[in-house]
Write a protein that holds these residues in place. Sequence first.
Motif, PDB file in Angstrom:
ATOM      1  N   UNK A   1      43.780  51.174  48.702  1.00  0.00           N
ATOM      2  CA  UNK A   1      43.922  52.041  47.666  1.00  0.00           C
ATOM      3  C   UNK A   1      44.759  52.145  46.773  1.00  0.00           C
ATOM      4  N   UNK A   2      45.937  51.396  47.163  1.00  0.00           N
ATOM      5  CA  UNK A   2      46.875  50.953  45.946  1.00  0.00           C
ATOM      6  C   UNK A   2      46.425  50.213  45.139  1.00  0.00           C
ATOM      7  N   UNK A   3      45.833  49.603  45.027  1.00  0.00           N
ATOM      8  CA  UNK A   3      44.909  49.013  44.130  1.00  0.00           C
ATOM      9  C   UNK A   3      43.934  49.247  42.863  1.00  0.00           C
ATOM     10  N   UNK A   4      43.503  50.309  43.504  1.00  0.00           N
ATOM     11  CA  UNK A   4      42.317  51.133  42.349  1.00  0.00           C
ATOM     12  C   UNK A   4      43.181  51.919  41.707  1.00  0.00           C
ATOM     13  N   UNK A   5      44.732  52.690  42.016  1.00  0.00           N
ATOM     14  CA  UNK A   5      45.302  53.596  41.513  1.00  0.00           C
ATOM     15  C   UNK A   5      46.154  52.501  40.636  1.00  0.00           C
ATOM     16  N   UNK A   6      46.678  51.048  41.020  1.00  0.00           N
ATOM     17  CA  UNK A   6      47.146  50.359  39.603  1.00  0.00           C
ATOM     18  C   UNK A   6      46.392  50.242  38.837  1.00  0.00           C
ATOM     19  N   UNK A   7      45.179  49.690  38.909  1.00  0.00           N
ATOM     20  CA  UNK A   7      43.940  49.757  38.053  1.00  0.00           C
ATOM     21  C   UNK A   7      44.221  50.598  36.825  1.00  0.00           C
ATOM     22  N   UNK A   8      44.106  51.579  38.113  1.00  0.00           N
ATOM     23  CA  UNK A   8      43.832  53.153  37.098  1.00  0.00           C
ATOM     24  C   UNK A   8      44.685  53.518  35.876  1.00  0.00           C
TER      25      UNK A   8
ATOM     26  N   UNK B   1      52.223  45.860  38.303  1.00  0.00           N
ATOM     27  CA  UNK B   1      51.863  46.115  36.914  1.00  0.00           C
ATOM     28  C   UNK B   1      51.246  45.557  36.780  1.00  0.00           C
ATOM     29  N   UNK B   2      50.763  44.542  36.966  1.00  0.00           N
ATOM     30  CA  UNK B   2      50.225  43.999  35.942  1.00  0.00           C
ATOM     31  C   UNK B   2      48.702  43.719  35.916  1.00  0.00           C
ATOM     32  N   UNK B   3      47.963  43.875  37.593  1.00  0.00           N
ATOM     33  CA  UNK B   3      47.021  44.368  37.247  1.00  0.00           C
ATOM     34  C   UNK B   3      45.856  44.640  37.136  1.00  0.00           C
ATOM     35  N   UNK B   4      44.551  44.738  36.413  1.00  0.00           N
ATOM     36  CA  UNK B   4      44.291  45.699  35.085  1.00  0.00           C
ATOM     37  C   UNK B   4      42.476  45.427  35.526  1.00  0.00           C
ATOM     38  N   UNK B   5      42.177  44.682  36.671  1.00  0.00           N
ATOM     39  CA  UNK B   5      40.816  44.431  37.530  1.00  0.00           C
ATOM     40  C   UNK B   5      40.353  44.408  38.796  1.00  0.00           C
ATOM     41  N   UNK B   6      39.697  45.071  39.407  1.00  0.00           N
ATOM     42  CA  UNK B   6      39.330  44.800  40.862  1.00  0.00           C
ATOM     43  C   UNK B   6      38.398  44.193  41.254  1.00  0.00           C
ATOM     44  N   UNK B   7      37.937  43.140  41.653  1.00  0.00           N
ATOM     45  CA  UNK B   7      36.351  42.694  42.323  1.00  0.00           C
ATOM     46  C   UNK B   7      36.474  43.037  43.821  1.00  0.00           C
ATOM     47  N   UNK B   8      35.866  44.289  44.362  1.00  0.00           N
ATOM     48  CA  UNK B   8      36.433  44.385  45.155  1.00  0.00           C
ATOM     49  C   UNK B   8      35.203  43.476  46.323  1.00  0.00           C
ATOM     50  N   UNK B   9      34.284  42.764  45.512  1.00  0.00           N
ATOM     51  CA  UNK B   9      32.918  41.943  46.441  1.00  0.00           C
ATOM     52  C   UNK B   9      33.948  40.754  46.376  1.00  0.00           C
ATOM     53  N   UNK B  10      34.290  40.545  45.298  1.00  0.00           N
ATOM     54  CA  UNK B  10      35.049  38.640  45.752  1.00  0.00           C
ATOM     55  C   UNK B  10      36.965  38.400  45.978  1.00  0.00           C
ATOM     56  N   UNK B  11      36.763  40.190  46.187  1.00  0.00           N
ATOM     57  CA  UNK B  11      38.606  39.676  47.009  1.00  0.00           C
ATOM     58  C   UNK B  11      40.022  38.939  45.345  1.00  0.00           C
ATOM     59  N   UNK B  12      38.991  39.162  44.405  1.00  0.00           N
ATOM     60  CA  UNK B  12      39.671  38.834  43.225  1.00  0.00           C
ATOM     61  C   UNK B  12      40.677  40.099  42.245  1.00  0.00           C
ATOM     62  N   UNK B  13      41.968  39.816  41.953  1.00  0.00           N
ATOM     63  CA  UNK B  13      42.796  40.375  41.236  1.00  0.00           C
ATOM     64  C   UNK B  13      42.626  39.551  39.993  1.00  0.00           C
ATOM     65  N   UNK B  14      42.230  40.547  38.410  1.00  0.00           N
ATOM     66  CA  UNK B  14      42.714  40.369  37.866  1.00  0.00           C
ATOM     67  C   UNK B  14      43.367  40.409  36.623  1.00  0.00           C
ATOM     68  N   UNK B  15      44.411  39.754  35.574  1.00  0.00           N
ATOM     69  CA  UNK B  15      45.292  40.626  34.933  1.00  0.00           C
ATOM     70  C   UNK B  15      45.234  41.210  33.289  1.00  0.00           C
ATOM     71  N   UNK B  16      43.738  41.250  33.393  1.00  0.00           N
ATOM     72  CA  UNK B  16      42.742  41.459  31.863  1.00  0.00           C
ATOM     73  C   UNK B  16      41.830  42.383  31.952  1.00  0.00           C
TER      74      UNK B  16
ATOM     75  N   UNK C   1      44.784  52.917  32.167  1.00  0.00           N
ATOM     76  CA  UNK C   1      44.799  54.841  31.466  1.00  0.00           C
ATOM     77  C   UNK C   1      43.761  54.863  32.032  1.00  0.00           C
ATOM     78  N   UNK C   2      42.533  54.463  32.701  1.00  0.00           N
ATOM     79  CA  UNK C   2      41.514  54.763  32.851  1.00  0.00           C
ATOM     80  C   UNK C   2      41.138  55.673  34.335  1.00  0.00           C
ATOM     81  N   UNK C   3      40.814  56.799  34.406  1.00  0.00           N
ATOM     82  CA  UNK C   3      41.237  57.652  35.782  1.00  0.00           C
ATOM     83  C   UNK C   3      40.421  57.250  37.010  1.00  0.00           C
ATOM     84  N   UNK C   4      41.287  57.478  37.863  1.00  0.00           N
ATOM     85  CA  UNK C   4      40.884  56.975  39.586  1.00  0.00           C
ATOM     86  C   UNK C   4      39.268  56.970  39.765  1.00  0.00           C
ATOM     87  N   UNK C   5      39.064  58.280  39.593  1.00  0.00           N
ATOM     88  CA  UNK C   5      37.526  58.020  39.971  1.00  0.00           C
ATOM     89  C   UNK C   5      36.865  57.901  39.595  1.00  0.00           C
TER      90      UNK C   5
END
Length: 223
Positions: free
Chosen positions: A188-195, A153-168, A199-203
């Motif tokens: 897919x869950x990470x992308x949906x959570x970030x979206x 519920x707090x993940x807001x950015x996903x750096x897929x290349x480095x495998x990092x999850x950010x909370x801003x 508030x940014x669309x999944x696409x």
Amino acid sequence: MKQLEGFGKFLESLRGKMSLREAANKSGLSHAYIRDLELERNRSTNEKINPSPVTLKKLSDAYNIPYTDLMEKAGYLENESEQVGSSKAALQEPVSMNDTLFIEVSSKEMIYHTRFERISQAVTSLLDFSVFMDKLEEMGFKKMDTDLFVNMNHVQKYNEREGKLYFDALGISKFVVIAAIRQKKYHDLILRSVARNTGVGLEFHYERPSAADSLLSSVRRPI
């Protein structure tokens, strides 16, 4: 309570027709280590080995068997009735789970990370520990590494290349690095959570637009 005699054989029976590699993929443990547990010895050193509570949790998830059952058979829960009496007090989290970004878990302590704090809580009851582990999923946490549970519920950015999850959204504050196998499983869950959280669309995340397109998309997004 002593460990069940032939505990290794019991683990092997739980695996059943499942291959070692399939069990490894489901549990996050190596197939060699799973076999060592079934033989109850480290084949490299020939020393007797016993699975830790964290390892048993992984196996309980992989084999779909209650965690407390494995804990009892492994000899960790000596007197469940006595431990139940202390459960209510021990299960009080030191910080609101809604405010917790991620938790580092071991059989001895749990470390809660919020945006501003890092709070450690000792594990005083293995029964409480197992109950707590079961509760995490219900509260929106996902296991992202051996001892790492992340509040999606707090993940807001996903750096897929480095495998990092950010909370801003800018990726400049706290982050965690997740295991490759979990990254693949929860992509897919990470992308949906970030979206959802930004508030940014999944696409937007699937297309991976350029920096300029990202800025333009942010400007056009309705308030």
